[in-house]
Design a protein around this motif. Structure first.
Motif, mmCIF file in Angstrom:
data_model
loop_
_atom_site.group_PDB
_atom_site.id
_atom_site.type_symbol
_atom_site.label_atom_id
_atom_site.label_comp_id
_atom_site.label_asym_id
_atom_site.label_seq_id
_atom_site.Cartn_x
_atom_site.Cartn_y
_atom_site.Cartn_z
ATOM 1 N N HIS A 132 17.012 24.403 -52.860
ATOM 2 C CA HIS A 132 15.885 23.468 -52.737
ATOM 3 C C HIS A 132 15.889 22.820 -51.351
ATOM 4 O O HIS A 132 14.841 22.700 -50.701
ATOM 5 C CB HIS A 132 15.973 22.402 -53.824
ATOM 6 N N THR A 133 17.063 22.422 -50.891
ATOM 7 C CA THR A 133 17.157 21.778 -49.580
ATOM 8 C C THR A 133 16.778 22.749 -48.471
ATOM 9 O O THR A 133 16.058 22.408 -47.532
ATOM 10 C CB THR A 133 18.582 21.245 -49.357
ATOM 11 N N SER A 170 14.769 25.175 -48.689
ATOM 12 C CA SER A 170 13.326 25.434 -48.729
ATOM 13 C C SER A 170 12.542 24.351 -48.006
ATOM 14 O O SER A 170 11.418 24.580 -47.553
ATOM 15 C CB SER A 170 12.844 25.532 -50.180
ATOM 16 N N LEU A 171 13.129 23.157 -47.899
ATOM 17 C CA LEU A 171 12.466 22.066 -47.194
ATOM 18 C C LEU A 171 12.658 22.147 -45.690
ATOM 19 O O LEU A 171 11.995 21.421 -44.934
ATOM 20 C CB LEU A 171 13.004 20.715 -47.693
ATOM 21 N N ASP A 172 13.586 22.997 -45.263
ATOM 22 C CA ASP A 172 13.904 23.128 -43.839
ATOM 23 C C ASP A 172 14.250 21.762 -43.246
ATOM 24 O O ASP A 172 13.876 21.423 -42.135
ATOM 25 C CB ASP A 172 12.723 23.744 -43.071
ATOM 26 N N SER A 173 14.983 20.968 -44.029
ATOM 27 C CA SER A 173 15.217 19.579 -43.631
ATOM 28 C C SER A 173 16.492 19.383 -42.825
ATOM 29 O O SER A 173 16.646 18.363 -42.161
ATOM 30 C CB SER A 173 15.276 18.692 -44.876
#
Length: 360
Positions: A112-113, A115-118
């Motif tokens: 999930h993280t 996928s956020l490209d954060s």
């Protein structure tokens, strides 16, 4: 929220990025039994490869607190309302390593993280190399160790909610790492959870009764110079309280018990005599001192004090009454011992007047 790891800070310095952290501590959640607020139907860890919900362990820090025998306000019914002040510089564990994720949980969180490209491509690629594609490389894993689902847990460092600034809070920043069921974590993880760490966490959750002692003359009335003030506590006012901390997936636990041992009086002025001279009255069978009876006004009380100087007009003496508690713990694996004593007290403002006499 769980503390941000220094290694992440160094890699992401100067970037306005989100960093992976654990959610706020929820010590009342049993890992794998209900899970986080959005995963109430998650199965228990170890069932069919582990719990499906995200961050079950991150939410509770792997620890469940049972305070049914604590003071009231924290799950018990003893009328208590205060936390103990440990003697000396002791403090509860600032962080610990504990089972935090099943393979499914860690995979869900990391993907999930990503996928956020954060966190940035470079950091994401480093994580993928560690958790996804590393294979047999030392310190790396394949597909989040999904092949071992139900046979172990990902351990990670945890900082209790609000404890990020405590000394030592950043000492558990070297995870996640995998531990097979039944194995001990590698020796380099010195803060891996133990019964003694759980005992310290339980100590921090103990709540004890208010120190409401009986005084004669009554506290709301004026005290008199050179007239003894009797102090006492009724039978069964104080009794031991305890808190248990558990890591269910490890079958590890510790119960910390606080037992009242004495009352200490501090008159708030040097112009006073204490009874006994030490100012400490022992507790016997839940009671302290001897109740005042008519005709005892000029007798020396077994527990109390005598003020030798009146308070100036409009001023008071702060009488401090402190209950002292001895602390011991027992835990799984025949462990146990003592922890630093604790105390909890209250202050009563007393006005002391001269004794008025009639001259004929």
């Amino acid at each position: 929220m769980s503390a941000v790891k220094p290694a992440l800070r160094g890699m992401l310095a100067g970037l306005c990025l989100l960093v992976l952290v654990a959610p706020a501590a929820r010590a009342d959640i049993t890992p794998g039994e209900g899970g986080s607020e959005g995963d109430s139907d998650a199965p228990p860890p170890g069932a069919d490869g582990g719990a499906a919900g995200q961050n079950l362990y991150a939410e509770a820090g792997g620890v469940v607190i049972d305070d049914a025998d604590n003071g009231s306000g924290a799950g018990g019914g003893h009328g208590g309302s205060g936390s103990l002040d440990p003697v000396g510089d002791w403090s509860p564990p600032p962080c610990w390593y504990t089972p935090m994720y099943t393979p499914e949980q860690l995979k869900k969180e990391r993907e999930h993280t990503w996928s956020l490209d954060s966190t940035g491509h470079e950091f994401d690629n480093m994580e993928r190399a560690k958790y996804v594609t590393g294979g047999d490389e030392p310190g790396t894993y394949e597909d989040f160790n999904m092949a071992k689902s139900g046979k172990g847990y990902w351990w990670d460092g945890y900082v209790p909610d609000g404890g990020e600034s405590a000394p030592g809070a950043m000492d558990c920043d070297d995870g996640p790492f995998w531990v097979d069921t039944g194995d001990s974590p590698p020796a380099q993880y010195e803060n891996a959870v133990t019964p003694e760490i759980l005992a310290g966490l339980a100590y921090d959750r103990i709540r004890v009764p208010d120190t409401e002692i009986s005084l004669k003359p009554d506290a709301q009335n004026e005290q008199k110079v050179n007239l003894p003030t009797w102090a006492w506590l009724d039978d069964a006012t104080f009794e031991p309280v305890s808190v248990t901390a558990r890591v269910p997936v490890l079958d590890m636990w510790a119960t910390t018990t606080a037992t009242p041992v004495s009352l200490t009086l501090e008159p708030g002025t040097d112009d006073a005599e204490l009874h006994p001279p030490s100012g400490t009255c022992p507790i016997n069978d839940g009671s302290i001192g001897t109740p005042y009876t008519p005709g005892s006004a000029e007798e020396t009380p077994p527990c109390g004090l005598t003020y030798l100087r009146a308070t100036p007009d409009g001023e008071t003496y702060p009488l401090r009454a402190t209950i002292n508690w001895s602390i011991e713990w027992e835990g799984s694996g025949d462990t146990g011992g003592d922890l630093p004593d604790g105390s909890f007290g209250t202050t009563t403002e007393l006005e002391v007047d001269e004794i008025q006499s009639v001259v004929r």
